[in-house]
Structure formats: structure tokens, C-alpha cells
Write an enzyme that holds these catalytic residues in place. Sequence first.
Site, PDB file in Angstrom:
ATOM      1  N   CYS A   5       0.840  -1.200   0.000  1.00 38.39           N
ATOM      2  CA  CYS A   5       0.000   0.000   0.000  1.00 38.39           C
ATOM      3  C   CYS A   5       0.881   1.259   0.000  1.00 38.39           C
ATOM      4  CB  CYS A   5      -1.002  -0.046   1.136  1.00 38.39           C
ATOM      5  SG  CYS A   5      -2.452   0.949   0.763  1.00 38.39           S
TER       6      CYS A   5
ATOM      7  N   HIS B  23      -3.648  -5.103   0.206  1.00 41.22           N
ATOM      8  CA  HIS B  23      -3.068  -5.648   1.436  1.00 41.22           C
ATOM      9  C   HIS B  23      -3.176  -7.170   1.438  1.00 41.22           C
ATOM     10  CE1 HIS B  23      -2.783  -1.826   3.775  1.00 41.22           C
ATOM     11  NE2 HIS B  23      -3.695  -1.452   2.886  1.00 41.22           N
TER      12      HIS B  23
ATOM     13  N   GLU C  18      -1.754  -9.125   3.305  1.00 42.60           N
ATOM     14  CA  GLU C  18      -1.643  -9.658   4.667  1.00 42.60           C
ATOM     15  C   GLU C  18      -3.000  -9.987   5.289  1.00 42.60           C
ATOM     16  OE1 GLU C  18      -1.110  -6.530   3.767  1.00 42.60           O
ATOM     17  OE2 GLU C  18      -1.595  -5.086   5.349  1.00 42.60           O
TER      18      GLU C  18
END
Length: 532
Positions: A382, A509, A511
Site C-alpha cells: 500500500c 493488502h 496480509e
Amino acid sequence: MDTKYIFVTGGVVSSLGKGIISASIGRLLQARGYKVTIQKFDPYINIDPGTLNPYEHGECYVTDDGFETDLDLGHYERFTGIHTTRNNSITTGRIYKTVIDRERKGDYLGKTIQVVPHITDEIKRRMLREDEKDEQLDFVITEVGGTIGDIESAPFMEAIRQLRWQLGRNAVCVHLTYVPYLKAADELKTKPTQHSVKELQSMGIQPDILVLRTERHLDDHMRMKVASFCNVDLECVVQSEDMPSIYEVPVNMQKQGLDAAILRKIGIPVGETPEMKAWHDFLDKQRNAKREVHIGLVGKYDLQDAYKSIRESLNLAGIYNDVKAKLHFVNSEEITEQNVAEKLEGLAGIVICPGFGTRGIEGKIIAAEYTRTHDIPTFGICLGMQMMVIEFARNVLGYKDANSREMDEKTPHNVIDIMEEQKSITQMGGTMRLGAYDCELKEGSRVYEAYGKENLIKERHRHRYEFNNAFKEEYEAKGMKCVGVNPAANLVEIVEIPEKRWYIGTQFHPEYSSSVLNPHPLFMSFVKECAQ
Ligand code: GLN
């Protein structure tokens, strides 16, 4: 089977790991073949944690459907692999907003609106997930944030009291407390637990199961004492000792029969203990992963929880690559041209972390330049990706004043620009580009390979600014390729420099969608390269 409801509350102190216990219960019930969801009720007034500083509340986790939530939802998803939604994260603010909006509409004409019954009814409605009528669930696990006795969580407790009454055996209360160890006396103390349970009882809630957090093993005598003082069956007093890894917790809970105790309380036949083979295989891998790979997290928040999902994604990817990812925080505010080599020394790779605002960004740009020119694996996420793009513009395209519109309103080289749809937005809360969007991968690219040659992937976003397509050709000509694009809006989602070992930035993202049994392919590929 009717849906069953498990309420998880906490006492004595905060940060006991209610989220991990809730996620572990979810995992254990799934292993028995049940369909489960886990939701979090937080007693603060913010509508969601999206506007909160990570220092206040750790990372903000984003769901597929674009809701900004508490980081515990990350644990729920990583442990269970389920995809949560906006209905899995509720705050007092949201409850009040719903009730007040209804009042203004005239839905309660003539009535005085009160905490009891209007607020508590709305809490109950959400605890029962009445907005998700089509959902076929066996278990709904509801974790309530805060600690018993907090003024602000009282309406949640009242709602649980009423629901228990209403649902009878279809509801179970699990209470998590702390048993401190007093070094000078060499003793474990159960008194705070007794007080905490009394407090719950004074609100009309008798816990069915107690999970005692402790740093030392509790013997049967201690457990018996707690059981008899708190009106809880001995088999329902479970201890949760500190573990070398949070992923050991479900297995530890299973060993002590936490899931069996829940089923017995509800009146469901317990049956055989599931073997959880995949989970055990993962734990074996974790125990055997000894070789350390040092990875830097370049960011501005010196706080474990701020980059929680990134840390966990790296840990998981390490384990599946048979290495131990050793993570080092590198404060980007302290990185300068002069000290960057020293700051990044010994690191096999770096992640340039997400974020907002100008604090620490120049350090991120310097780090990106250093790792690009020294060919050190680099993963920008990001804001991290945006900083890689700016660095490339400044040092390769030759635009010394290149920047993001977020940081510099006037630069002609706004290689990161505000998204069109964001220009008219004035309200801060919940208005970013949020949630899962499609991304088309360029065949033959590094990311295409990493994702197992998928053409179309879906990843979650949380941003207002975006790669400026006006510069796309220049980037590609000079070697930074736009290898992932959102087909509907033509937004660049991934950049990579193919000639480098691993130099990739994602606007999304990844994650948020890494789980214990399904580590994320990009983290897998990144850590693999770092481990070379
Ligand atoms: N501040 C940047 C944006 O809004 C990046 C956000 C982030 O890293 N989550 O686009």
C-alpha cells in the site's frame, strides 16, 4: 440443529488473549465439522476502528466486504479460514447510531428511547445475527471487548444475560480471567478470578466455563478451588498457560477438553476428538523451522500490533518455507542517506509498510532506493508500494519532485494521485476504497508465477491514492512493470521490477488474507527469496 451461541468475556485485566481463545474455540468446533462464525462487540463509541490511530488500537483489519474492523478479526480469519463481514464487528457507536437513526425516522413514535430495552434489544439482534437470516450456522461465537466491570460494557452484559435466559441450553458463557503469580510468595493467586466471577454473577451471568490465563501451571487443587468458589464444574476450569506460539493454543485447549466441555454444556454428544492433522503438521513445521531469516519492517509504528497481519503473514510464510522469520522493526523516521546501509545491515529482505501521512515517508523512500540498487528483496504494501513508485520516479525517471498527492498538493510529478471517486469525499470514516477488488495479473510476471498462474485474483484494499496512469508508459519503458491491474477501473494494483531478485509493490493488502492453513502466495514467494 439450532444455532448455538457462545459468549466470551474477559475479567481482571485486558490483553489476556480473548481473541485467540475465541479463534481457538472456532477452530476446534470446525474440526468437529460444525459451521462457525466469530464476531466481536467492542464497547467504544467510534462506529468502527477505521479512524483510530494504531497506537490506540493496533492494526485496522479490513474484511472482504470493505469494513474496517478490530485486529481480532484477523485472528479469527487466520485460525479458521472463514471470511468475516461487516456484521462480525460491532461497536457501541454502531448500535447507538442504528437506534438513533430509527428514532429520527419515527420508528419509535411516542416512546422514550432507553438503554434498556432499546439499546440492549439492538445488541441482542446483532448478537443473534438477524441481518444474516440466510446464514446456516451451527455456532456463533461472540467476543465482548473490554473487561468485566467496565461501565461501558454493561449493556452488552445485560444483553448476554437476557439471551442466556431466552436461549437456555443453546447458549454458553466462557469467561477468561487471569491468575497472577506472586514471586515473593511463590504463589499463584485465584482471588482476582473469584472477584471477576462475582462481578459477572452480580450482573446475572453465571459463567459455564472458565479459562484461566497463567504463566505457571495450575495444579488440580487450584482448579478445584476455583471451581468450587465460582460454581463451575471442575472439567470446565481450563488453563491457558503461555505458549511459545499462539498457534499452539487450539491444541492446548483441545487437550484440556474445552470444546468437549462446551458441547456437553449445550447437550450435544461429544464423540471422538478430531485429530486436526493439518494443524498438527503445521505445528511440527513450526517447531522444526530453526534457520533464521532476518526481515526488516520499515515503518513508523514501533508497536507489535500496528503491523499485526503483516507480521503473522511473514511468520506463516517462514514456517511453510522451513525457516524462522525473525522480524526487525526499522523506524523509517530515523533512516537517512548516511545511515541506511547500517540500518538495513544483515537483513535478507524488507517490507515497506502501509501508512498515512508524511511522517517517516522519506525514510521509506531512501530504504526503497537502497534495496533496489543493492538488489535486496523488497515488498512494498500500500503506502509502501507508493513509496517504491515515488523512489523510482525520483531516481530513475529523473523527476526529483515526484511525490504522492497525499504529501504534496502541487507537484507536477504526482506519480501517486488521488483516485477520481475520492475527490468529492469530505467525511473521513469508512470512505476509502475498501475491501476486495479484482486484479488481473500479467502472464509471465513474477506475481503471476507466485499466484500459481492465476489470471484473476481478488485482494483487499484500504486507500485513497493510486498509481497515476499518466506515467505508466515511462515506468514500463524504464523497467518498473505494472503487472496487476483492476479491470473495471484500470487501476494499477501491482508493480514489479522483473530484473531484480524480488522487488514488488502491491496497492492492496495481501496480509489480510493469509491464514494458518493457507499462507499467502506473495508472502510465500517473498520469504522464499529472502531465504535463498
Ligand atoms: N495513505 C495511502 C493512501 O491512502 C496508503 C494507505 C495505506 O497504506 N493503507 O492511498
